[in-house]
Scaffold this motif. Structure first.
Motif, mmCIF file in Angstrom:
data_model
loop_
_atom_site.group_PDB
_atom_site.id
_atom_site.type_symbol
_atom_site.label_atom_id
_atom_site.label_comp_id
_atom_site.label_asym_id
_atom_site.label_seq_id
_atom_site.Cartn_x
_atom_site.Cartn_y
_atom_site.Cartn_z
ATOM 1 N N GLY A 69 36.210 6.711 2.297
ATOM 2 C CA GLY A 69 35.141 7.690 2.115
ATOM 3 C C GLY A 69 35.656 8.976 1.494
ATOM 4 O O GLY A 69 35.008 9.573 0.631
ATOM 5 N N LEU A 70 36.851 9.384 1.899
ATOM 6 C CA LEU A 70 37.460 10.583 1.329
ATOM 7 C C LEU A 70 37.779 10.385 -0.150
ATOM 8 O O LEU A 70 37.516 11.265 -0.966
ATOM 9 N N GLY A 75 36.632 11.740 -5.658
ATOM 10 C CA GLY A 75 36.427 11.208 -7.008
ATOM 11 C C GLY A 75 37.499 11.699 -7.964
ATOM 12 O O GLY A 75 38.681 11.514 -7.742
ATOM 13 N N ALA A 76 37.089 12.343 -9.027
ATOM 14 C CA ALA A 76 38.019 12.851 -10.030
ATOM 15 C C ALA A 76 38.845 14.022 -9.502
ATOM 16 O O ALA A 76 39.854 14.378 -10.092
ATOM 17 N N LEU A 153 42.222 21.154 0.567
ATOM 18 C CA LEU A 153 43.532 21.199 -0.075
ATOM 19 C C LEU A 153 43.417 20.854 -1.553
ATOM 20 O O LEU A 153 44.005 21.522 -2.415
ATOM 21 N N ALA A 154 42.659 19.811 -1.833
ATOM 22 C CA ALA A 154 42.496 19.369 -3.223
ATOM 23 C C ALA A 154 41.810 20.457 -4.044
ATOM 24 O O ALA A 154 42.198 20.708 -5.187
ATOM 25 N N ALA A 155 40.808 21.106 -3.466
ATOM 26 C CA ALA A 155 40.093 22.162 -4.180
ATOM 27 C C ALA A 155 40.975 23.380 -4.407
ATOM 28 O O ALA A 155 40.921 24.005 -5.461
ATOM 29 N N ALA A 156 41.788 23.728 -3.415
ATOM 30 C CA ALA A 156 42.678 24.884 -3.543
ATOM 31 C C ALA A 156 43.706 24.679 -4.643
ATOM 32 O O ALA A 156 44.027 25.610 -5.396
#
Length: 159
Positions: A69-70, A75-76, A153-156
């Motif tokens: 789900g994560l 996604g990209a 974390l991915a967004a940061a």
């Protein structure tokens, strides 16, 4: 590289917890076969104790759905930090599940043998078998927390 790392972590999580559960229920099953010779009337207790190590495999299965789900959620946006987080959580849950299932099975097998010998230790065995299980539960909770933190974390990192 990112997808390989991510899916390797997920695969290890499912495989190692499943292997631990398979080994664990086999240990208990072997003890049950021996105990049946002496006390066939306690089959219900044997089955209940034999089933306990199967729960770690279920924790790996729960972790699989959460990790998948994560991956879909990101996604990209799935980057190397999120991939390492998924890999680390998967490896941790896999190893802890593997070892806790085996150790829990050893506790249960001793209880099965003792019940086979005529002693009423079912309740005490269940209590003692909970202790190795707690570490698999903790590993699952840590994986859930890591999976929950991974999008931030991915967004940061992407920012």
């Amino acid at each position: 590289m990112i997808n390989v790392l991510t899916y390797l972590g997920i695969a290890l999580m499912v495989a190692l917890t499943g292997i631990g559960s398979a080994i664990g229920v086999t240990i208990c099953g072997n003890a049950t076969v021996g105990a049946m010779k002496k006390n066939p009337d306690a089959m219900g207790s044997y089955i209940a104790l034999s089933a306990l190590p199967s729960s770690q495999g279920l924790y790996g299965f729960v972790g699989f759905f959460m990790a998948l789900g994560l991956v879909k959620q990101l996604g990209a946006g799935l980057n190397i930090i999120a991939a390492w987080a998924i890999f680390g959580a998967g490896l941790t849950l896999g190893v802890v599940g593997l070892l806790s299932a085996i150790r829990q099975a050893q506790v249960c097998a001793n209880g099965i043998k003792t019940i086979g010998g005529g002693d009423n230790v079912f309740g005490a065995t269940m209590v003692m078998a909970v202790f190795p299980e707690l570490y698999a539960i903790l590993a699952l909770l840590v994986a859930i927390l890591i999976f929950g933190a991974a999008p931030e974390l991915a967004a940061a990192i992407a920012a």
